[in-house]
Design a protein around this motif. Structure first.
Motif, PDB file in Angstrom:
ATOM      1  N   ALA A  29       3.862 -13.780 -13.695  1.00  5.32           N
ATOM      2  CA  ALA A  29       2.726 -13.784 -12.770  1.00  5.32           C
ATOM      3  C   ALA A  29       3.181 -14.141 -11.354  1.00  5.32           C
ATOM      4  CB  ALA A  29       1.657 -14.764 -13.257  1.00  5.32           C
ATOM      5  N   GLU A  30       4.092 -15.098 -11.273  1.00  7.48           N
ATOM      6  CA  GLU A  30       4.622 -15.506  -9.969  1.00  7.48           C
ATOM      7  C   GLU A  30       5.344 -14.342  -9.296  1.00  7.48           C
ATOM      8  OE1 GLU A  30       8.116 -18.510  -8.588  1.00  7.48           O
ATOM      9  OE2 GLU A  30       6.651 -19.360  -9.990  1.00  7.48           O
ATOM     10  N   TRP A  31       6.151 -13.609 -10.085  1.00  4.50           N
ATOM     11  CA  TRP A  31       6.888 -12.485  -9.508  1.00  4.50           C
ATOM     12  C   TRP A  31       5.949 -11.342  -9.129  1.00  4.50           C
ATOM     13  CZ3 TRP A  31       7.499  -7.328 -10.438  1.00  4.50           C
ATOM     14  CH2 TRP A  31       8.418  -6.686  -9.590  1.00  4.50           C
ATOM     15  N   VAL A  32       4.970 -11.054  -9.965  1.00  2.00           N
ATOM     16  CA  VAL A  32       4.017  -9.989  -9.654  1.00  2.00           C
ATOM     17  C   VAL A  32       3.325 -10.285  -8.324  1.00  2.00           C
ATOM     18  CG1 VAL A  32       1.838  -8.900 -10.377  1.00  2.00           C
ATOM     19  CG2 VAL A  32       3.683  -9.199 -12.025  1.00  2.00           C
ATOM     20  N   GLU A  33       2.957 -11.522  -8.106  1.00  2.00           N
ATOM     21  CA  GLU A  33       2.322 -11.910  -6.844  1.00  2.00           C
ATOM     22  C   GLU A  33       3.305 -11.760  -5.678  1.00  2.00           C
ATOM     23  OE1 GLU A  33      -0.274 -12.965  -3.945  1.00  2.00           O
ATOM     24  OE2 GLU A  33      -0.689 -12.341  -6.005  1.00  2.00           O
ATOM     25  N   LEU A  34       4.563 -12.163  -5.882  1.00  2.00           N
ATOM     26  CA  LEU A  34       5.601 -12.008  -4.859  1.00  2.00           C
ATOM     27  C   LEU A  34       5.752 -10.528  -4.488  1.00  2.00           C
ATOM     28  CD1 LEU A  34       7.989 -13.244  -3.180  1.00  2.00           C
ATOM     29  CD2 LEU A  34       9.420 -12.771  -5.182  1.00  2.00           C
ATOM     30  N   HIS A  35       5.798  -9.679  -5.489  1.00  2.00           N
ATOM     31  CA  HIS A  35       5.957  -8.236  -5.264  1.00  2.00           C
ATOM     32  C   HIS A  35       4.729  -7.657  -4.574  1.00  2.00           C
ATOM     33  CE1 HIS A  35       5.997  -3.921  -6.160  1.00  2.00           C
ATOM     34  NE2 HIS A  35       7.300  -4.059  -5.983  1.00  2.00           N
ATOM     35  N   ARG A  36       3.528  -8.064  -5.003  1.00  2.00           N
ATOM     36  CA  ARG A  36       2.304  -7.566  -4.383  1.00  2.00           C
ATOM     37  C   ARG A  36       2.258  -7.946  -2.906  1.00  2.00           C
ATOM     38  NH1 ARG A  36      -1.913  -8.970  -2.272  1.00  2.00           N
ATOM     39  NH2 ARG A  36      -1.697 -11.180  -2.708  1.00  2.00           N
ATOM     40  N   THR A  37       2.623  -9.172  -2.615  1.00  2.00           N
ATOM     41  CA  THR A  37       2.646  -9.641  -1.227  1.00  2.00           C
ATOM     42  C   THR A  37       3.646  -8.828  -0.410  1.00  2.00           C
ATOM     43  OG1 THR A  37       2.041 -11.870  -1.932  1.00  2.00           O
ATOM     44  CG2 THR A  37       3.028 -11.656   0.258  1.00  2.00           C
ATOM     45  N   ALA A  38       4.814  -8.589  -0.973  1.00  2.00           N
ATOM     46  CA  ALA A  38       5.850  -7.807  -0.278  1.00  2.00           C
ATOM     47  C   ALA A  38       5.383  -6.363  -0.054  1.00  2.00           C
ATOM     48  CB  ALA A  38       7.146  -7.827  -1.074  1.00  2.00           C
ATOM     49  N   ALA A  39       4.786  -5.766  -1.085  1.00  2.00           N
ATOM     50  CA  ALA A  39       4.368  -4.364  -1.012  1.00  2.00           C
ATOM     51  C   ALA A  39       3.249  -4.144  -0.010  1.00  2.00           C
ATOM     52  CB  ALA A  39       3.939  -3.884  -2.398  1.00  2.00           C
ATOM     53  N   THR A  40       2.443  -5.172   0.237  1.00  2.00           N
ATOM     54  CA  THR A  40       1.319  -5.028   1.166  1.00  2.00           C
ATOM     55  C   THR A  40       1.614  -5.623   2.541  1.00  2.00           C
ATOM     56  OG1 THR A  40       0.308  -7.064   0.307  1.00  2.00           O
ATOM     57  CG2 THR A  40      -0.396  -4.962  -0.681  1.00  2.00           C
ATOM     58  N   SER A  41       2.824  -6.092   2.716  1.00  2.00           N
ATOM     59  CA  SER A  41       3.207  -6.707   3.989  1.00  2.00           C
ATOM     60  C   SER A  41       3.286  -5.654   5.091  1.00  2.00           C
ATOM     61  CB  SER A  41       4.562  -7.399   3.846  1.00  2.00           C
ATOM     62  OG  SER A  41       4.951  -7.934   5.085  1.00  2.00           O
ATOM     63  N   ILE A  42       2.811  -6.000   6.254  1.00  2.00           N
ATOM     64  CA  ILE A  42       2.885  -5.096   7.402  1.00  2.00           C
ATOM     65  C   ILE A  42       4.237  -5.234   8.092  1.00  2.00           C
ATOM     66  CG2 ILE A  42       1.910  -4.598   9.680  1.00  2.00           C
ATOM     67  CD1 ILE A  42      -0.820  -5.408   8.515  1.00  2.00           C
ATOM     68  N   LYS A  43       4.765  -6.427   8.123  1.00  2.00           N
ATOM     69  CA  LYS A  43       6.050  -6.685   8.779  1.00  2.00           C
ATOM     70  C   LYS A  43       7.141  -6.891   7.730  1.00  2.00           C
ATOM     71  CE  LYS A  43       4.149  -8.828  12.920  1.00  2.00           C
ATOM     72  NZ  LYS A  43       4.103 -10.030  13.727  1.00  2.00           N
ATOM     73  N   GLU A  44       8.290  -6.278   7.978  1.00  2.00           N
ATOM     74  CA  GLU A  44       9.492  -6.448   7.133  1.00  2.00           C
ATOM     75  C   GLU A  44       9.240  -6.142   5.657  1.00  2.00           C
ATOM     76  OE1 GLU A  44      10.533 -10.484   8.095  1.00  2.00           O
ATOM     77  OE2 GLU A  44      11.601  -9.879   9.895  1.00  2.00           O
ATOM     78  N   ARG A  45       8.438  -5.118   5.389  1.00  2.00           N
ATOM     79  CA  ARG A  45       8.098  -4.747   4.012  1.00  2.00           C
ATOM     80  C   ARG A  45       9.339  -4.433   3.181  1.00  2.00           C
ATOM     81  NH1 ARG A  45       4.209  -0.148   3.905  1.00  2.00           N
ATOM     82  NH2 ARG A  45       2.824  -1.787   4.620  1.00  2.00           N
ATOM     83  N   ASP A  46      10.234  -3.614   3.732  1.00  2.00           N
ATOM     84  CA  ASP A  46      11.430  -3.225   2.973  1.00  2.00           C
ATOM     85  C   ASP A  46      12.274  -4.433   2.586  1.00  2.00           C
ATOM     86  OD1 ASP A  46      10.752  -0.556   3.024  1.00  2.00           O
ATOM     87  OD2 ASP A  46      12.073  -0.056   4.704  1.00  2.00           O
ATOM     88  N   GLU A  47      12.471  -5.342   3.533  1.00  2.00           N
ATOM     89  CA  GLU A  47      13.279  -6.529   3.257  1.00  2.00           C
ATOM     90  C   GLU A  47      12.609  -7.402   2.190  1.00  2.00           C
ATOM     91  OE1 GLU A  47      12.447  -5.520   6.352  1.00  2.00           O
ATOM     92  OE2 GLU A  47      14.401  -4.859   7.094  1.00  2.00           O
TER      93      GLU A  47
END
Length: 133
Positions: free
Chosen positions: A7-25
């Motif tokens: 669950a922690e990783w899924v949230e980390l990934h969701r946050t990264a995938a929806t990030s406007i800045k530095e999404r790829d990183e």
């Protein structure tokens, strides 16, 4: 992974995938966070297939005396192996590998291949006897 870790990783990934800045990183960091201490239990491969009729068309071109150049982004070994397995390349073809090591290197490699073909009699129009006419 435990359910909490997942669950922690899924949230980390969701946050990264929806990030406007530095999404790829952020996506890369999320991948590195989960892709460690893994044991591979299976593997698969995807085979690129030529469209129906391509090997026959290439064979017909060869029989008509038309020269064929194949350019690929694959590794050279992979491209050659696939070429032979699909009969796009045949043992009687002259296969020349041209590596991109700069324009001068490619020119020199092409020139050397041309000279080899002339010396082998595969380009009779360029033989000395023809040129001197």
């Amino acid at each position: 992974l435990t359910e909490d870790e997942c669950a922690e990783w899924v949230e980390l990934h969701r946050t990264a995938a929806t990030s406007i800045k530095e999404r790829d990183e952020k996506l890369k960091a999320a991948a590195f966070a989960i892709e460690r201490n893994l044991t591979i239990v299976g593997a698969t491969a995807i085979e690129d297939k030529l469209q129906v009729g391509v090997p026959k068309t290439i064979s017909t071109l060869e029989k008509a005396g038309i020269k064929l150049w194949v350019l690929t982004g694959d590794k050279r070994e992979t491209a050659i192996e696939i070429g032979y397995s699909t009969k796009v390349l045949t043992p009687k073809m002259c296969v020349t590998e041209v590596a991109d090591k700069g324009a001068n290197f490619v020119r020199a490699q092409c020139a050397m291949e041309f000279i080899k073909l002339v010396k082998a009699g595969k380009l009779p129009v360029y033989q000395r006897s023809e040129v001197d006419r």
